[in-house]
Scaffold this motif. Structure first.
Motif, PDB file in Angstrom:
ATOM      1  N   THR A  28       1.798 -28.422 -21.976  1.00 14.74           N
ATOM      2  CA  THR A  28       0.872 -27.401 -21.495  1.00 14.74           C
ATOM      3  C   THR A  28      -0.553 -27.701 -21.940  1.00 14.74           C
ATOM      4  O   THR A  28      -1.494 -27.597 -21.152  1.00 14.74           O
ATOM      5  CB  THR A  28       1.301 -26.013 -22.012  1.00 14.74           C
ATOM      6  OG1 THR A  28       2.646 -25.770 -21.598  1.00 14.74           O
ATOM      7  CG2 THR A  28       0.404 -24.923 -21.498  1.00 14.74           C
ATOM      8  N   VAL A  29      -0.705 -28.112 -23.179  1.00 19.03           N
ATOM      9  CA  VAL A  29      -2.043 -28.437 -23.695  1.00 19.03           C
ATOM     10  C   VAL A  29      -2.625 -29.633 -22.951  1.00 19.03           C
ATOM     11  O   VAL A  29      -3.770 -29.598 -22.492  1.00 19.03           O
ATOM     12  CB  VAL A  29      -1.984 -28.703 -25.212  1.00 19.03           C
ATOM     13  CG1 VAL A  29      -3.311 -29.261 -25.721  1.00 19.03           C
ATOM     14  CG2 VAL A  29      -1.626 -27.431 -25.960  1.00 19.03           C
ATOM     15  N   PHE A  30      -1.843 -30.711 -22.793  1.00 17.83           N
ATOM     16  CA  PHE A  30      -2.351 -31.898 -22.108  1.00 17.83           C
ATOM     17  C   PHE A  30      -2.641 -31.624 -20.630  1.00 17.83           C
ATOM     18  O   PHE A  30      -3.587 -32.175 -20.068  1.00 17.83           O
ATOM     19  CB  PHE A  30      -1.384 -33.067 -22.243  1.00 17.83           C
ATOM     20  CG  PHE A  30      -1.445 -33.736 -23.587  1.00 17.83           C
ATOM     21  CD1 PHE A  30      -2.648 -33.930 -24.230  1.00 17.83           C
ATOM     22  CD2 PHE A  30      -0.304 -34.176 -24.201  1.00 17.83           C
ATOM     23  CE1 PHE A  30      -2.718 -34.537 -25.471  1.00 17.83           C
ATOM     24  CE2 PHE A  30      -0.345 -34.797 -25.444  1.00 17.83           C
ATOM     25  CZ  PHE A  30      -1.559 -34.969 -26.077  1.00 17.83           C
ATOM     26  N   ASP A  31      -1.842 -30.761 -19.998  1.00 14.19           N
ATOM     27  CA  ASP A  31      -2.102 -30.394 -18.611  1.00 14.19           C
ATOM     28  C   ASP A  31      -3.455 -29.695 -18.505  1.00 14.19           C
ATOM     29  O   ASP A  31      -4.251 -29.997 -17.614  1.00 14.19           O
ATOM     30  CB  ASP A  31      -0.986 -29.494 -18.092  1.00 14.19           C
ATOM     31  CG  ASP A  31      -1.164 -29.152 -16.630  1.00 14.19           C
ATOM     32  OD1 ASP A  31      -1.293 -30.092 -15.818  1.00 14.19           O
ATOM     33  OD2 ASP A  31      -1.179 -27.960 -16.299  1.00 14.19           O
ATOM     34  N   GLY A  32      -3.724 -28.794 -19.425  1.00 11.35           N
ATOM     35  CA  GLY A  32      -5.014 -28.109 -19.432  1.00 11.35           C
ATOM     36  C   GLY A  32      -6.168 -29.060 -19.676  1.00 11.35           C
ATOM     37  O   GLY A  32      -7.218 -28.962 -19.036  1.00 11.35           O
ATOM     38  N   ILE A  33      -5.979 -30.007 -20.579  1.00 11.16           N
ATOM     39  CA  ILE A  33      -7.025 -30.992 -20.853  1.00 11.16           C
ATOM     40  C   ILE A  33      -7.304 -31.833 -19.614  1.00 11.16           C
ATOM     41  O   ILE A  33      -8.458 -32.075 -19.253  1.00 11.16           O
ATOM     42  CB  ILE A  33      -6.625 -31.891 -22.047  1.00 11.16           C
ATOM     43  CG1 ILE A  33      -6.614 -31.081 -23.337  1.00 11.16           C
ATOM     44  CG2 ILE A  33      -7.550 -33.092 -22.164  1.00 11.16           C
ATOM     45  CD1 ILE A  33      -5.999 -31.804 -24.517  1.00 11.16           C
ATOM     46  N   ALA A  34      -6.250 -32.280 -18.935  1.00 13.94           N
ATOM     47  CA  ALA A  34      -6.424 -33.142 -17.768  1.00 13.94           C
ATOM     48  C   ALA A  34      -7.106 -32.418 -16.613  1.00 13.94           C
ATOM     49  O   ALA A  34      -7.869 -33.012 -15.859  1.00 13.94           O
ATOM     50  CB  ALA A  34      -5.065 -33.676 -17.307  1.00 13.94           C
ATOM     51  N   ARG A  35      -6.842 -31.143 -16.463  1.00 16.01           N
ATOM     52  CA  ARG A  35      -7.444 -30.391 -15.361  1.00 16.01           C
ATOM     53  C   ARG A  35      -8.916 -30.079 -15.591  1.00 16.01           C
ATOM     54  O   ARG A  35      -9.668 -29.905 -14.650  1.00 16.01           O
ATOM     55  CB  ARG A  35      -6.695 -29.073 -15.150  1.00 16.01           C
ATOM     56  CG  ARG A  35      -5.333 -29.242 -14.580  1.00 16.01           C
ATOM     57  CD  ARG A  35      -4.625 -27.902 -14.581  1.00 16.01           C
ATOM     58  NE  ARG A  35      -3.241 -28.052 -14.238  1.00 16.01           N
ATOM     59  CZ  ARG A  35      -2.724 -27.684 -13.080  1.00 16.01           C
ATOM     60  NH1 ARG A  35      -3.497 -27.157 -12.156  1.00 16.01           N
ATOM     61  NH2 ARG A  35      -1.456 -27.836 -12.837  1.00 16.01           N
TER      62      ARG A  35
END
Length: 82
Positions: A24-31
């Protein structure tokens, strides 16, 4: 019920909850990067399939999975993308 509890405790012991949080954290960072915003903008302009093709085609990584399904699975899994 007991089997479910055993399975859940095994998965939790392996760190599934932690990996979900990290995902979830990495998804937010990538977006929320310049590249992520540019991808969203381009998708709004030309459509999602086209922007994925533009992103993945240079690497030969677009289209159906190369994972071979068994004949039993082929009969039950519907075709989704051309």
């Amino acid at each position: 019920m007991m089997a479910e509890l055993a399975l859940n405790s095994t998965l939790l012991a392996q760190g599934v909850a932690t990996s979900t949080l990290i995902s979830t954290v990495f998804d937010g960072i990538a977006r929320h990067t310049r590249e992520g915003y540019a991808f969203q903008q381009r998708a709004a302009e030309v459509g999602f399939r086209q922007v994925v093709a533009e992103r993945d085609d240079p690497y030969g990584d677009r289209g159906r999975s190369t994972f071979r399904q068994t004949s039993r699975l082929r009969k039950t899994v519907p075709e989704t993308l051309p």
